[in-house]
Design a protein around this motif. Structure first.
Motif, PDB file in Angstrom:
ATOM      1  N   HIS A 121       0.832  -1.203   0.000  1.00 19.68           N
ATOM      2  CA  HIS A 121       0.000   0.000   0.000  1.00 19.68           C
ATOM      3  C   HIS A 121       0.870   1.258   0.000  1.00 19.68           C
ATOM      4  O   HIS A 121       0.593   2.211  -0.738  1.00 19.68           O
ATOM      5  N   ALA A 122       1.927   1.234   0.799  1.00 16.73           N
ATOM      6  CA  ALA A 122       2.830   2.383   0.855  1.00 16.73           C
ATOM      7  C   ALA A 122       3.502   2.619  -0.493  1.00 16.73           C
ATOM      8  O   ALA A 122       3.674   3.764  -0.929  1.00 16.73           O
ATOM      9  N   SER A 123       3.870   1.534  -1.177  1.00 10.61           N
ATOM     10  CA  SER A 123       4.510   1.664  -2.485  1.00 10.61           C
ATOM     11  C   SER A 123       3.550   2.245  -3.515  1.00 10.61           C
ATOM     12  O   SER A 123       3.924   3.105  -4.319  1.00 10.61           O
ATOM     13  N   MET A 124       2.305   1.774  -3.478  1.00 11.60           N
ATOM     14  CA  MET A 124       1.329   2.222  -4.464  1.00 11.60           C
ATOM     15  C   MET A 124       0.901   3.671  -4.249  1.00 11.60           C
ATOM     16  O   MET A 124       0.475   4.342  -5.194  1.00 11.60           O
ATOM     17  N   THR A 125       0.996   4.157  -3.027  1.00 15.70           N
ATOM     18  CA  THR A 125       0.521   5.507  -2.721  1.00 15.70           C
ATOM     19  C   THR A 125       1.655   6.512  -2.524  1.00 15.70           C
ATOM     20  O   THR A 125       1.397   7.682  -2.225  1.00 15.70           O
ATOM     21  N   ALA A 126       2.896   6.070  -2.694  1.00 19.20           N
ATOM     22  CA  ALA A 126       4.028   6.979  -2.505  1.00 19.20           C
ATOM     23  C   ALA A 126       3.942   8.155  -3.471  1.00 19.20           C
ATOM     24  O   ALA A 126       3.728   7.951  -4.675  1.00 19.20           O
ATOM     25  N   PRO A 127       4.068   9.388  -2.991  1.00 24.10           N
ATOM     26  CA  PRO A 127       3.945  10.567  -3.861  1.00 24.10           C
ATOM     27  C   PRO A 127       4.970  10.563  -4.989  1.00 24.10           C
ATOM     28  O   PRO A 127       6.094  10.096  -4.815  1.00 24.10           O
ATOM     29  N   GLU A 180      -9.356  -4.283  -0.161  1.00 18.42           N
ATOM     30  CA  GLU A 180     -10.245  -3.119  -0.145  1.00 18.42           C
ATOM     31  C   GLU A 180      -9.426  -1.825  -0.221  1.00 18.42           C
ATOM     32  O   GLU A 180      -9.802  -0.890  -0.935  1.00 18.42           O
ATOM     33  N   GLN A 181      -8.326  -1.764   0.498  1.00 21.72           N
ATOM     34  CA  GLN A 181      -7.464  -0.578   0.441  1.00 21.72           C
ATOM     35  C   GLN A 181      -6.903  -0.385  -0.959  1.00 21.72           C
ATOM     36  O   GLN A 181      -6.852   0.742  -1.465  1.00 21.72           O
ATOM     37  N   MET A 182      -6.505  -1.472  -1.577  1.00 15.50           N
ATOM     38  CA  MET A 182      -5.984  -1.404  -2.940  1.00 15.50           C
ATOM     39  C   MET A 182      -7.047  -0.876  -3.895  1.00 15.50           C
ATOM     40  O   MET A 182      -6.780  -0.013  -4.737  1.00 15.50           O
ATOM     41  N   VAL A 183      -8.256  -1.369  -3.774  1.00 17.09           N
ATOM     42  CA  VAL A 183      -9.357  -0.939  -4.640  1.00 17.09           C
ATOM     43  C   VAL A 183      -9.649   0.544  -4.451  1.00 17.09           C
ATOM     44  O   VAL A 183      -9.883   1.280  -5.420  1.00 17.09           O
ATOM     45  N   GLU A 184      -9.635   1.006  -3.214  1.00 17.21           N
ATOM     46  CA  GLU A 184      -9.882   2.425  -2.940  1.00 17.21           C
ATOM     47  C   GLU A 184      -8.825   3.305  -3.593  1.00 17.21           C
ATOM     48  O   GLU A 184      -9.144   4.368  -4.154  1.00 17.21           O
ATOM     49  N   VAL A 185      -7.569   2.870  -3.515  1.00 15.66           N
ATOM     50  CA  VAL A 185      -6.479   3.627  -4.139  1.00 15.66           C
ATOM     51  C   VAL A 185      -6.673   3.686  -5.650  1.00 15.66           C
ATOM     52  O   VAL A 185      -6.519   4.737  -6.278  1.00 15.66           O
ATOM     53  N   ILE A 186      -7.000   2.561  -6.246  1.00 19.24           N
ATOM     54  CA  ILE A 186      -7.221   2.507  -7.691  1.00 19.24           C
ATOM     55  C   ILE A 186      -8.410   3.371  -8.098  1.00 19.24           C
ATOM     56  O   ILE A 186      -8.338   4.147  -9.056  1.00 19.24           O
ATOM     57  N   GLN A 187      -9.504   3.248  -7.358  1.00 19.19           N
ATOM     58  CA  GLN A 187     -10.719   3.982  -7.721  1.00 19.19           C
ATOM     59  C   GLN A 187     -10.486   5.489  -7.734  1.00 19.19           C
ATOM     60  O   GLN A 187     -11.047   6.209  -8.571  1.00 19.19           O
ATOM     61  N   ALA A 188      -9.646   5.964  -6.832  1.00 16.54           N
ATOM     62  CA  ALA A 188      -9.389   7.405  -6.747  1.00 16.54           C
ATOM     63  C   ALA A 188      -8.640   7.935  -7.968  1.00 16.54           C
ATOM     64  O   ALA A 188      -8.626   9.154  -8.198  1.00 16.54           O
ATOM     65  N   THR A 189      -8.046   7.047  -8.758  1.00 18.28           N
ATOM     66  CA  THR A 189      -7.253   7.488  -9.913  1.00 18.28           C
ATOM     67  C   THR A 189      -7.980   7.327 -11.248  1.00 18.28           C
ATOM     68  O   THR A 189      -7.453   7.736 -12.284  1.00 18.28           O
ATOM     69  N   LEU A 190      -9.170   6.748 -11.231  1.00 14.45           N
ATOM     70  CA  LEU A 190      -9.852   6.419 -12.486  1.00 14.45           C
ATOM     71  C   LEU A 190     -10.325   7.667 -13.228  1.00 14.45           C
ATOM     72  O   LEU A 190     -10.752   8.651 -12.618  1.00 14.45           O
ATOM     73  N   GLU A 191     -10.243   7.574 -14.543  1.00  8.97           N
ATOM     74  CA  GLU A 191     -10.749   8.625 -15.425  1.00  8.97           C
ATOM     75  C   GLU A 191     -12.042   8.151 -16.076  1.00  8.97           C
ATOM     76  O   GLU A 191     -12.318   6.957 -16.139  1.00  8.97           O
ATOM     77  N   PRO A 192     -12.869   9.084 -16.562  1.00  5.56           N
ATOM     78  CA  PRO A 192     -14.119   8.686 -17.234  1.00  5.56           C
ATOM     79  C   PRO A 192     -13.841   7.839 -18.476  1.00  5.56           C
ATOM     80  O   PRO A 192     -12.830   8.023 -19.158  1.00  5.56           O
ATOM     81  N   THR A 193     -14.708   6.886 -18.733  1.00  4.04           N
ATOM     82  CA  THR A 193     -14.630   6.065 -19.934  1.00  4.04           C
ATOM     83  C   THR A 193     -16.032   5.905 -20.524  1.00  4.04           C
ATOM     84  O   THR A 193     -17.009   6.368 -19.943  1.00  4.04           O
ATOM     85  N   MET A 194     -16.106   5.212 -21.644  1.00  2.00           N
ATOM     86  CA  MET A 194     -17.394   4.929 -22.277  1.00  2.00           C
ATOM     87  C   MET A 194     -18.040   3.666 -21.716  1.00  2.00           C
ATOM     88  O   MET A 194     -19.138   3.292 -22.126  1.00  2.00           O
ATOM     89  N   LEU A 195     -17.388   3.014 -20.778  1.00  2.00           N
ATOM     90  CA  LEU A 195     -17.931   1.785 -20.196  1.00  2.00           C
ATOM     91  C   LEU A 195     -19.154   2.086 -19.330  1.00  2.00           C
ATOM     92  O   LEU A 195     -19.257   3.145 -18.710  1.00  2.00           O
ATOM     93  N   ASN A 196     -20.080   1.133 -19.274  1.00  2.00           N
ATOM     94  CA  ASN A 196     -21.265   1.292 -18.436  1.00  2.00           C
ATOM     95  C   ASN A 196     -20.973   1.013 -16.962  1.00  2.00           C
ATOM     96  O   ASN A 196     -21.716   1.453 -16.083  1.00  2.00           O
ATOM     97  N   ALA A 197     -19.931   0.249 -16.681  1.00  2.00           N
ATOM     98  CA  ALA A 197     -19.600  -0.107 -15.303  1.00  2.00           C
ATOM     99  C   ALA A 197     -19.244   1.137 -14.493  1.00  2.00           C
ATOM    100  O   ALA A 197     -18.590   2.054 -14.992  1.00  2.00           O
TER     101      ALA A 197
END
Length: 206
Positions: free
Chosen positions: A70-76, A129-146
């Motif tokens: 988690h620390a590696s993925m969120t390091a500034p 869950e922590q990993m998913v939260e980190v990923i979700q915060a970086t997502l950009e809009p897409t044409m996907l319905n999900a």
């Protein structure tokens, strides 16, 4: 001789670090408490003075490894918080694939967690869950319905599974292993609204 609180804490930390590394490298069921104690420079008795069972050690070692990832993925980064591309490049790198002992505990242990107790499963789920939260915060809009949560869950699962599959194929089919890493990186970038290629960079470690 009575062990001081400071020494006891140092012993616990050494056992946790050592177990986390060995579990990633050889699997939870592939290493015993006697081997962990010896590798940590301690006795079998010292381990059981800290942990009542191997399962208790597994839970703490897993939490330690997940915290490192988690620390590696969120390091500034120099330009601010890491983007999805930064996270994908880090996780889906050839270095991470080839570094079992120093890589993500989820990619190393996912297939074993179902055979562990509920407490270990809870630690794993919390880390995911922590990993998913980190990923979700970086997502950009897409044409996907999900929605963003579904996309983040899918990206997290595919990151873990992609590394696990690439490792499984690496010895006999390195070409297929490389193809898996590149394909997962490319497609997940599209799902997340970003694009990028496979790079050889450092792996998340603990």
């Amino acid at each position: 001789m009575k062990v001081t609180k400071k020494k006891s804490a140092a012993n616990r930390a050494a056992l946790t670090r050592t177990a986390a590394r060995l579990f990633r490298e050889r699997g939870i069921d592939g290493v015993g408490v006697a081997e962990i104690s010896k590798a940590a420079g301690l006795t079998h008795g010292a381990l059981y003075a800290q942990f009542p069972s191997k399962q208790a050690l597994v839970g703490e070692a897993l939490a330690h490894g997940l915290a490192g990832s988690h620390a590696s993925m969120t390091a500034p980064k120099p330009n601010g918080a890491p983007s999805l591309s930064d996270q994908l490049d880090l996780y889906l790198s050839l270095d991470h694939r080839d570094n079992l002992a120093g890589g993500c505990a989820m990619a190393a242990s996912a297939s074993e967690i179902a055979r562990q107790d509920e407490a270990v499963s809870a630690r794993f789920a919390e880390g995911f869950e922590q990993m998913v939260e980190v990923i979700q915060a970086t997502l950009e809009p897409t044409m996907l319905n999900a929605d963003a949560r579904a996309r983040a869950l899918t990206i997290g699962v595919a990151m873990i599974g992609g590394v696990a599959m690439a490792r499984a194929a690496a010895k006999s089919r390195p070409d297929l292993s490389d193809e898996i890493m590149a394909a997962v990186r490319r497609v997940l970038g599209e799902v997340g609204g970003e694009s990028g290629g496979l790079r050889r960079r450092g792996a998340p470690s603990a």
